[in-house]
Design a protein around this motif. Structure first.
Motif, PDB file in Angstrom:
ATOM      1  N   SER A   5      -3.861  -2.906 -10.072  1.00 41.14           N
ATOM      2  CA  SER A   5      -3.259  -3.550  -8.900  1.00 41.14           C
ATOM      3  C   SER A   5      -4.133  -3.371  -7.666  1.00 41.14           C
ATOM      4  N   ILE A   6      -4.741  -2.193  -7.550  1.00 49.80           N
ATOM      5  CA  ILE A   6      -5.591  -1.917  -6.394  1.00 49.80           C
ATOM      6  C   ILE A   6      -6.908  -2.671  -6.508  1.00 49.80           C
ATOM      7  N   ALA A  38       4.271  -5.873 -12.566  1.00 46.41           N
ATOM      8  CA  ALA A  38       4.972  -6.184 -11.314  1.00 46.41           C
ATOM      9  C   ALA A  38       5.538  -4.911 -10.691  1.00 46.41           C
ATOM     10  N   ASP A  39       6.094  -4.028 -11.512  1.00 45.74           N
ATOM     11  CA  ASP A  39       6.609  -2.745 -11.021  1.00 45.74           C
ATOM     12  C   ASP A  39       5.480  -1.899 -10.445  1.00 45.74           C
ATOM     13  N   CYS A  40       4.353  -1.893 -11.125  1.00 50.06           N
ATOM     14  CA  CYS A  40       3.200  -1.126 -10.652  1.00 50.06           C
ATOM     15  C   CYS A  40       2.697  -1.657  -9.309  1.00 50.06           C
ATOM     16  N   ASP A  41       2.732  -2.979  -9.136  1.00 50.11           N
ATOM     17  CA  ASP A  41       2.318  -3.570  -7.867  1.00 50.11           C
ATOM     18  C   ASP A  41       3.163  -3.028  -6.720  1.00 50.11           C
ATOM     19  N   THR A  47       3.358   3.729  -2.539  1.00 47.44           N
ATOM     20  CA  THR A  47       2.655   5.001  -2.576  1.00 47.44           C
ATOM     21  C   THR A  47       1.508   5.023  -1.574  1.00 47.44           C
ATOM     22  N   THR A  48       0.772   3.947  -1.503  1.00 44.99           N
ATOM     23  CA  THR A  48      -0.343   3.861  -0.568  1.00 44.99           C
ATOM     24  C   THR A  48       0.147   4.004   0.867  1.00 44.99           C
ATOM     25  N   LEU A  49       1.221   3.331   1.197  1.00 46.68           N
ATOM     26  CA  LEU A  49       1.726   3.373   2.566  1.00 46.68           C
ATOM     27  C   LEU A  49       2.305   4.738   2.931  1.00 46.68           C
ATOM     28  N   GLN A  50       2.917   5.419   1.975  1.00 47.17           N
ATOM     29  CA  GLN A  50       3.563   6.698   2.264  1.00 47.17           C
ATOM     30  C   GLN A  50       2.569   7.797   2.621  1.00 47.17           C
ATOM     31  N   GLY A  51       1.365   7.724   2.099  1.00 42.50           N
ATOM     32  CA  GLY A  51       0.406   8.796   2.318  1.00 42.50           C
ATOM     33  C   GLY A  51      -0.483   8.620   3.534  1.00 42.50           C
ATOM     34  N   SER A  61       0.408  -1.818   7.578  1.00 44.08           N
ATOM     35  CA  SER A  61       1.725  -2.052   6.987  1.00 44.08           C
ATOM     36  C   SER A  61       2.112  -3.522   6.925  1.00 44.08           C
ATOM     37  N   ASN A  62       1.451  -4.381   7.704  1.00 45.42           N
ATOM     38  CA  ASN A  62       1.792  -5.802   7.666  1.00 45.42           C
ATOM     39  C   ASN A  62       1.227  -6.511   6.439  1.00 45.42           C
ATOM     40  N   HIS A  63       0.300  -5.888   5.729  1.00 42.28           N
ATOM     41  CA  HIS A  63      -0.220  -6.479   4.496  1.00 42.28           C
ATOM     42  C   HIS A  63       0.787  -6.235   3.372  1.00 42.28           C
ATOM     43  N   ARG A  64       0.943  -7.195   2.485  1.00 40.95           N
ATOM     44  CA  ARG A  64       1.927  -7.065   1.416  1.00 40.95           C
ATOM     45  C   ARG A  64       1.302  -6.692   0.082  1.00 40.95           C
ATOM     46  N   ILE A  65       0.013  -6.790  -0.026  1.00 40.86           N
ATOM     47  CA  ILE A  65      -0.657  -6.587  -1.309  1.00 40.86           C
ATOM     48  C   ILE A  65      -1.456  -5.288  -1.270  1.00 40.86           C
ATOM     49  N   ALA A  66      -1.315  -4.479  -2.306  1.00 38.61           N
ATOM     50  CA  ALA A  66      -1.959  -3.169  -2.356  1.00 38.61           C
ATOM     51  C   ALA A  66      -3.473  -3.271  -2.220  1.00 38.61           C
TER      52      ALA A  66
END
Length: 122
Positions: A5-6, A38-41, A47-51, A61-66
């Motif tokens: 996904s990344i 889809a779940d992994c996405d 997870t990326t945003l939390q850290g 944070s305005n981007h929706r895609i990892a």
């Protein structure tokens, strides 16, 4: 799949044709593999945003895609190892010069001490 996904971006949802209209499949209509992807996405985005530190979070944070998050974060975090070393040196200097201040309560002294100690552990 999270790494995928990344590196490659999110799942491109398969489409289905109904009554001459093409639409993306619903989550319940995905294959098991596509549903996991889809779940992994979603997980990798969360997870990326939390850290992230708050100042970096505000910028991505305005981007929706990892994948977009990751590319933006890499750009924003360039040079942070030097910044981290500077912060660490400053923190150790402050701790070395830490002393009781006249008029300070024992509780305030303890809170300051534990604050420095916790920051150094982090």
């Amino acid at each position: 799949m999270i790494l995928e996904s990344i590196e490659n971006g999110p799942l491109i949802w398969p489409t289905i044709e109904e009554n001459g209209v093409t639409r993306p499949r619903k989550y319940s209509e995905l294959s098991a593999t596509d549903a996991i992807q889809a779940d992994c996405d979603v997980k990798v985005t969360n997870t990326t945003l939390q850290g992230l530190p708050p100042e970096v979070y505000a910028l991505v944070s305005n981007h929706r895609i990892a994948k977009e998050h990751w590319e933006r974060i890499k750009l924003l975090m360039q040079g942070t190892s030097f910044t981290t070393q500077e912060r660490e040196c400053k923190l150790y200097d402050e701790f070395d010069n830490f002393a009781y201040k006249k008029g300070e309560t024992l509780r305030d002294f303890y809170l300051n001490f534990t604050g420095y100690y916790n920051d150094m552990n982090i």
